[in-house]
Design a protein around this motif. Structure first.
Motif, PDB file in Angstrom:
ATOM      1  N   ARG A   1       0.837  -1.209   0.000  1.00  0.00           N
ATOM      2  CA  ARG A   1       0.000   0.000   0.000  1.00  0.00           C
ATOM      3  C   ARG A   1       0.872   1.259   0.000  1.00  0.00           C
ATOM      4  NH1 ARG A   1      -5.433   0.504   1.551  1.00  0.00           N
ATOM      5  NH2 ARG A   1      -4.844   2.493   2.522  1.00  0.00           N
ATOM      6  N   ARG A   2       1.882   1.249   0.826  1.00  0.00           N
ATOM      7  CA  ARG A   2       2.738   2.434   0.905  1.00  0.00           C
ATOM      8  C   ARG A   2       3.484   2.663  -0.402  1.00  0.00           C
ATOM      9  NH1 ARG A   2       4.759   5.598   5.089  1.00  0.00           N
ATOM     10  NH2 ARG A   2       6.618   6.781   4.493  1.00  0.00           N
TER      11      ARG A   2
ATOM     12  N   ALA B   1       1.114   4.219  -2.808  1.00  0.00           N
ATOM     13  CA  ALA B   1       0.867   5.616  -2.450  1.00  0.00           C
ATOM     14  C   ALA B   1       2.086   6.485  -2.750  1.00  0.00           C
ATOM     15  CB  ALA B   1       0.488   5.718  -0.977  1.00  0.00           C
TER      16      ALA B   1
ATOM     17  N   PHE C   1      -6.800  -0.611  -2.434  1.00  0.00           N
ATOM     18  CA  PHE C   1      -7.487   0.661  -2.186  1.00  0.00           C
ATOM     19  C   PHE C   1      -8.904   0.602  -2.752  1.00  0.00           C
ATOM     20  CE2 PHE C   1      -2.986   1.661  -2.214  1.00  0.00           C
ATOM     21  CZ  PHE C   1      -2.838   2.515  -1.129  1.00  0.00           C
TER      22      PHE C   1
ATOM     23  N   VAL D   1      -6.251   6.306  -2.768  1.00  0.00           N
ATOM     24  CA  VAL D   1      -4.813   6.266  -3.072  1.00  0.00           C
ATOM     25  C   VAL D   1      -4.223   7.670  -2.982  1.00  0.00           C
ATOM     26  CG1 VAL D   1      -3.051   5.656  -4.760  1.00  0.00           C
ATOM     27  CG2 VAL D   1      -5.167   4.337  -4.660  1.00  0.00           C
TER      28      VAL D   1
ATOM     29  N   GLU E   1      -4.019   9.059   0.576  1.00  0.00           N
ATOM     30  CA  GLU E   1      -2.915   8.482   1.336  1.00  0.00           C
ATOM     31  C   GLU E   1      -1.579   9.014   0.832  1.00  0.00           C
ATOM     32  OE1 GLU E   1      -1.337   4.030   2.577  1.00  0.00           O
ATOM     33  OE2 GLU E   1      -3.484   4.493   2.520  1.00  0.00           O
ATOM     34  N   ALA E   2      -1.465   9.216  -0.467  1.00  0.00           N
ATOM     35  CA  ALA E   2      -0.238   9.773  -1.026  1.00  0.00           C
ATOM     36  C   ALA E   2       0.015  11.174  -0.495  1.00  0.00           C
ATOM     37  CB  ALA E   2      -0.317   9.789  -2.554  1.00  0.00           C
TER      38      ALA E   2
END
Length: 230
Positions: free
Chosen positions: A30-31, A34, A69, A75, A78-79
């Motif tokens: 996920r990170r 992002a 997501f 997305v 979070e970015a």
């Protein structure tokens, strides 16, 4: 895009090699996705980035993005949180290294306005505007939390100066709110250049505001020598 960025910098790059991606746990994946979205937002604007763009930049399939997501807005949100937290963490670290609160606020102001921070301010306003068009209350709460943290950082620096005898201030909450509002306004004026505003003048306005509001014992740099504060 800053003057130093070349057209090639606008081309999304894959975040990680395919072999490495397959070994990443969910939270790391996920990170990475992002993180890959951050330069896209900076280059194209929040509203112009789609799920296919994010997938290409991260080097994953569209299905991988939608698996991790619920929407492209998630997305991008979070970015932006990653970018904002990294940006303000750097400001906080610089301020913490200062010998006192007056110097810490000076360093904070200097870091807020440089030729390179125009990109951050553009992303910040883009992110803030996106909240008005997103029905997700979680998005709005996330924005509010970012602003509360920023106000808290400003208040903490000023409060430390009051405790140490550097400043006199009867309304730390009000000071933090007014400082943040002035910084936002100056940043917007700088981006639009209507009227024209240099980074040096933006810094000078904020430093004069600090001097007036906190009644500094020592004058901050960049104050005109023929002006006397009350």
């Amino acid at each position: 895009m800053t003057a130093s960025e070349s057209p090639a910098a606008r081309t999304p790059r894959r975040a990680v090699a395919a072999a490495a991606r397959t070994r990443q746990p969910t939270e790391v994946r996920r990170r990475l996705i992002a993180e890959a979205a951050v330069p896209l937002i900076a280059e194209r604007g929040y509203a112009s980035v789609g799920v296919r763009d994010v997938a290409a930049a991260a080097g994953v399939s569209v299905g991988t993005v939608t698996y991790h997501f619920g929407s492209v807005q998630e997305v991008l949100s979070e970015a932006m949180v990653l970018h904002i937290e990294r940006y303000y963490a750097a400001l906080s670290e610089a301020a913490e290294r200062a010998s006192g609160s007056a110097e810490a606020l000076r360093l904070l102001v200097d870091a807020l306005f440089t030729e390179d921070t125009d990109r951050h301010w553009r992303m910040w306003f883009d992110y803030w505007n996106a909240g008005d068009q997103d029905p997700d209350q979680g998005f709005a709460r996330g924005q509010a939390q970012r602003y509360e943290a920023w106000h808290g950082q400003i208040r903490s620096l000023a409060g430390r100066g009051v405790d140490d005898g550097e400043f006199i201030c009867d309304d730390l909450d009000g000071f933090a709110a007014r400082f943040a509002a002035l910084a936002d306004g100056l940043a917007l004026q700088r981006l639009r250049q209507a009227p024209p505003l240099t980074t040096e003048d933006a810094r000078r306005h904020l430093k004069r505001f600090i001097e007036t509001e906190l009644r500094l014992a020592e004058v901050l740099p960049d104050r005109p020598s023929d002006v006397h504060g009350g």
